[in-house]
Scaffold this motif. Structure first.
Motif, PDB file in Angstrom:
ATOM      1  N   UNK A  60      -8.734 -81.721   2.482  1.00  0.00           N
ATOM      2  CA  UNK A  60      -8.770 -81.543   3.940  1.00  0.00           C
ATOM      3  C   UNK A  60      -9.884 -82.354   4.587  1.00  0.00           C
ATOM      4  N   UNK A  61      -9.526 -83.097   5.614  1.00  0.00           N
ATOM      5  CA  UNK A  61     -10.513 -83.876   6.354  1.00  0.00           C
ATOM      6  C   UNK A  61     -10.935 -85.167   5.682  1.00  0.00           C
ATOM      7  N   UNK A  62     -10.313 -85.491   4.562  1.00  0.00           N
ATOM      8  CA  UNK A  62     -10.694 -86.706   3.837  1.00  0.00           C
ATOM      9  C   UNK A  62      -9.507 -87.653   3.709  1.00  0.00           C
ATOM     10  N   UNK A  63      -9.815 -88.912   3.417  1.00  0.00           N
ATOM     11  CA  UNK A  63      -8.773 -89.905   3.219  1.00  0.00           C
ATOM     12  C   UNK A  63      -8.072 -89.696   1.882  1.00  0.00           C
ATOM     13  N   UNK A  64      -6.856 -90.228   1.801  1.00  0.00           N
ATOM     14  CA  UNK A  64      -6.126 -90.174   0.548  1.00  0.00           C
ATOM     15  C   UNK A  64      -6.826 -91.070  -0.477  1.00  0.00           C
ATOM     16  N   UNK A  65      -7.047 -90.520  -1.657  1.00  0.00           N
ATOM     17  CA  UNK A  65      -7.851 -91.176  -2.682  1.00  0.00           C
ATOM     18  C   UNK A  65      -6.985 -91.575  -3.873  1.00  0.00           C
ATOM     19  N   UNK A  66      -7.078 -92.828  -4.261  1.00  0.00           N
ATOM     20  CA  UNK A  66      -6.358 -93.307  -5.438  1.00  0.00           C
ATOM     21  C   UNK A  66      -6.981 -92.730  -6.708  1.00  0.00           C
TER      22      UNK A  66
END
Length: 129
Positions: free
Chosen positions: A41-47
């Motif tokens: 939540x509240x963060x960018x999508x992370x590889x």
């Protein structure tokens, strides 16, 4: 076109392990470059990890708390993500994604979420302390 469906998430204690599944339908996952991402939540999508159509795996260069292993089962048309040593910071919605083969652009494109053409609905992983 391919449809993706993730499963295997849940509530796990810190230090525990999970194996997430991504079932492909419509076309075989071997036609695509596959990957796992996560988003808190509240963060960018992370590889997290990628699996090429030729079976090579690549992992995030960023320091992550947990340990990841990506692998596929052609007979089941399913890609998996094994996660061990989970920490509360690993709590997120985990997605698998498929891209038309990157080819010569693989090294620049594989960690970029916007380069993937198909996404599943995600599976929630919650890690308790």
């Amino acid at each position: 076109q391919v449809q993706l469906g993730e499963s295997g998430g849940g509530l796990v204690q810190a230090g525990g392990s999970l194996t997430l599944s991504c079932a492909a339908s419509g076309r075989t996952f071997g036609s695509y470059d596959m990957a796992w991402f996560r988003q808190a939540p509240g963060k960018e999508r992370q590889f997290l990890a990628a699996l090429t159509r030729t079976g090579s795996s690549t992992y995030s260069a960023r320091r992550v708390k947990a340990e990841f292993t990506i692998f596929g089962d052609n007979a089941k048309n399913t890609v998996y993500l094994r996660i061990t040593n989970l920490k509360p910071e690993d709590t997120a919605l985990y997605y698998c994604a498929a891209a038309e083969p990157f080819g010569r652009n693989y090294e620049t494109d594989y960690p970029r979420a916007q380069k993937y053409d198909y996404w599943g609905q995600g599976t929630q992983v919650t890690v308790s302390s």
